[in-house]
Structures are given as C-alpha cells and as structure tokens.
Write a protein that holds these residues in place. Structure first.
Motif, PDB file in Angstrom:
ATOM      1  N   UNK A 130       0.817  -1.218   0.000  1.00  0.00           N
ATOM      2  CA  UNK A 130       0.000   0.000   0.000  1.00  0.00           C
ATOM      3  C   UNK A 130       0.846   1.261   0.000  1.00  0.00           C
ATOM      4  N   UNK A 131       2.125   1.142   0.427  1.00  0.00           N
ATOM      5  CA  UNK A 131       3.003   2.303   0.475  1.00  0.00           C
ATOM      6  C   UNK A 131       3.681   2.563  -0.865  1.00  0.00           C
ATOM      7  N   UNK A 132       3.502   1.663  -1.829  1.00  0.00           N
ATOM      8  CA  UNK A 132       4.152   1.819  -3.125  1.00  0.00           C
ATOM      9  C   UNK A 132       3.605   3.040  -3.854  1.00  0.00           C
ATOM     10  N   UNK A 133       4.391   3.559  -4.760  1.00  0.00           N
ATOM     11  CA  UNK A 133       3.974   4.750  -5.487  1.00  0.00           C
ATOM     12  C   UNK A 133       2.949   4.399  -6.556  1.00  0.00           C
ATOM     13  N   UNK A 134       2.218   5.396  -7.018  1.00  0.00           N
ATOM     14  CA  UNK A 134       1.255   5.190  -8.087  1.00  0.00           C
ATOM     15  C   UNK A 134       1.968   4.736  -9.349  1.00  0.00           C
ATOM     16  N   UNK A 135       3.205   5.241  -9.582  1.00  0.00           N
ATOM     17  CA  UNK A 135       3.963   4.841 -10.757  1.00  0.00           C
ATOM     18  C   UNK A 135       4.252   3.344 -10.739  1.00  0.00           C
ATOM     19  N   UNK A 136       4.591   2.802  -9.565  1.00  0.00           N
ATOM     20  CA  UNK A 136       4.863   1.372  -9.447  1.00  0.00           C
ATOM     21  C   UNK A 136       3.607   0.555  -9.699  1.00  0.00           C
ATOM     22  N   UNK A 137       2.470   1.010  -9.170  1.00  0.00           N
ATOM     23  CA  UNK A 137       1.206   0.303  -9.370  1.00  0.00           C
ATOM     24  C   UNK A 137       0.815   0.312 -10.846  1.00  0.00           C
ATOM     25  N   UNK A 138       0.974   1.470 -11.487  1.00  0.00           N
ATOM     26  CA  UNK A 138       0.651   1.583 -12.900  1.00  0.00           C
ATOM     27  C   UNK A 138       1.517   0.648 -13.729  1.00  0.00           C
ATOM     28  N   UNK A 139       2.807   0.591 -13.412  1.00  0.00           N
ATOM     29  CA  UNK A 139       3.729  -0.286 -14.136  1.00  0.00           C
ATOM     30  C   UNK A 139       3.304  -1.746 -13.966  1.00  0.00           C
ATOM     31  N   UNK A 140       2.929  -2.106 -12.747  1.00  0.00           N
ATOM     32  CA  UNK A 140       2.532  -3.484 -12.479  1.00  0.00           C
ATOM     33  C   UNK A 140       1.289  -3.863 -13.273  1.00  0.00           C
ATOM     34  N   UNK A 141       0.257  -3.025 -13.218  1.00  0.00           N
ATOM     35  CA  UNK A 141      -0.990  -3.328 -13.921  1.00  0.00           C
ATOM     36  C   UNK A 141      -0.765  -3.325 -15.429  1.00  0.00           C
ATOM     37  N   UNK A 142       0.051  -2.403 -15.926  1.00  0.00           N
ATOM     38  CA  UNK A 142       0.292  -2.336 -17.363  1.00  0.00           C
ATOM     39  C   UNK A 142       0.963  -3.601 -17.869  1.00  0.00           C
ATOM     40  N   UNK A 143       1.729  -4.256 -17.010  1.00  0.00           N
ATOM     41  CA  UNK A 143       2.438  -5.465 -17.419  1.00  0.00           C
ATOM     42  C   UNK A 143       1.555  -6.709 -17.370  1.00  0.00           C
ATOM     43  N   UNK A 144       0.295  -6.569 -16.968  1.00  0.00           N
ATOM     44  CA  UNK A 144      -0.609  -7.713 -16.943  1.00  0.00           C
ATOM     45  C   UNK A 144      -1.142  -8.055 -18.332  1.00  0.00           C
ATOM     46  N   UNK A 145      -1.211  -7.067 -19.215  1.00  0.00           N
ATOM     47  CA  UNK A 145      -1.792  -7.253 -20.545  1.00  0.00           C
ATOM     48  C   UNK A 145      -0.680  -7.293 -21.587  1.00  0.00           C
TER      49      UNK A 145
END
Length: 243
Positions: A72-87
């Motif tokens: 939960x402490x991760x940055x929005x940039x890290x979350x975006x990168x993670x989700x983008x790599x799902x597709x």
C-alpha cells in the motif's frame, strides 16, 4: 469478517517488511486479537494471497511462491507499471461494467495491441480510447441501470476464449463467494470465467462482507486479486485459480 481479516493480514505483511519472522504472540499483542483469531487468519485462503505462512509459533513470508504484490506504500507509478504489465500483445481480455475499469484500462501500455471485450457501454468507450486496442461490444438491448447490453442469444459470448478477465462483483463473502445484482450479469460472468485462462477479481471496501442477489462463484476461483481499498493505488496479489 473478510474486511477485518484482510486488514490484519496486511498488517502482518507490513511487520514482515522489517524482520524475517515474527512470533504469533507478538502479533496477538500488536493486532489486539486472540491467538485463535490470528491462527484462523493464517489458515484462511487469503493468507496465501499475501504470501505469508506460519511455522511453529512464528509467521514469515512464503519462500516457495512467486507472489505478485504491491504494498500500500508503493507509489502510483509502481502500481501503474505493475498493472500495465498484466496485458500482453494479442491478449483477448474481458472487462465487465466495474467502476474501476477506466482506471485499469488507462494503466495498460499504449503500445500493447490487444482485443478488449465487454458488455458495458462505459467500458467500451474506455477501451475505444486505447490506440492499439480492438474493442468488442457484446449485447443487444441496453440496460441503463446496470450499464450492460443484454442478449440472451449471443453465440460470441459462449464461444470466445479469453486470455484474461477482470470481474468486479457487487458482493464478496466468505460463505457466499462472489455475487452480483442481476441474473444476467451472473450468467455472463460464469460464461466468461469458464472460458478464461487468467481470472482477476477487482474488489473494493464496499464489496467486502456483502452479499448480492445472484451467485457467480467461490472467491478461490480467481487467480489474482486487485484491491482498490486505496483507490489511487491498487494492490495486486495472487490467488487460487481453480474453476
């Protein structure tokens, strides 16, 4: 209650960020619950989603699984990168009418060429905005209350195979599993799940410990969980994946 259990497991995971292991009695003190409650949490299906396990009187991070997880402490940039790599390119992906679909779709890498399938007009418009997405809208008559196009004779829905599906139930409950408001949405979800390789459950605070009218499946059916308890920073964790 699912929401309280998830919060306790998240706090356990946070403790293990600073040490290799922690004694159950210390967790009892920190969480202000009984030892039995802690052990029930650790023995629940949700414990594996957070990548933690108990051995003896201690709790530690699992060493035998590759858990996809963003704190939960991760940055929005890290979350975006993670989700983008799902597709990935050539994926065929189903999205329902969930309220977080716009945010999820926006996170997909612009260069990825994929097919996005939905019965939702709003979700279709989000998919249409992706330059390399081939959007597919399934349906017939429009139900504006639930934002879905309803067709009871849609052969495409029954025959398509999806690389991934993102489903957002109205209710998530230990006993009753994932539930939705309408019978049609339940039938669509069941049909999609039966033809999906990787199944993603998208959940938020309001869906936890809630039961809607129509059953979809057990929570353990999903391979991954995307939590939007913090709407600006989703958390992705690994789940069960058996249908």
């Amino acid at each position: 209650m699912i929401s309280k259990r998830l919060e306790r497991l998240r706090r356990m995971m946070s403790c293990l960020d600073h040490q290799d292991k922690i004694h159950i009695k210390e967790l009892v003190r920190l969480l202000e619950v009984s030892e039995m409650t802690v052990r029930r949490d650790l023995n629940s299906d949700y414990a594996s989603n957070f990548g933690i396990e108990s051995y003896g009187g201690y709790v530690r991070k699992e060493t035998n699984k590759n858990i996809l997880n963003v704190e939960a402490s991760s940055s929005m940039e890290e979350s975006t990168k993670l989700i983008s790599e799902l597709i990935f390119s050539e994926d065929v992906v189903f999205f329902d009418s969930g309220k977080y679909n716009g945010q999820l779709i926006d996170m997909i890498n612009q260069d990825v060429s994929f097919t996005g399938v939905t019965t939702s007009l709003n979700t279709f418009m989000f998919l249409k905005s992706k330059p390399n997405c081939k959007p597919v809208l399934l349906g017939g008559s429009y139900d504006d209350l639930n934002d879905v196009f309803i067709s009871h004779n849609n052969d495409i829905l029954k025959s398509m195979v999806y690389s991934k599906s993102f489903l957002t139930p109205n209710g998530l409950h230990d006993e009753f599993g994932a539930t939705v408001e309408t019978e049609y949405c339940a039938s669509v979800a069941k049909s999609v799940l039966s033809r999906t390789i990787e199944k993603y459950l998208v959940c938020s605070n309001e869906s936890l410990d809630t039961v809607s009218k129509f059953s979809v499946c057990e929570v353990g059916v999903f391979n991954y969980f995307i939590s939007f308890e913090n709407t600006s920073n989703p958390v992705v964790s690994q789940g069960g994946g058996t249908l």
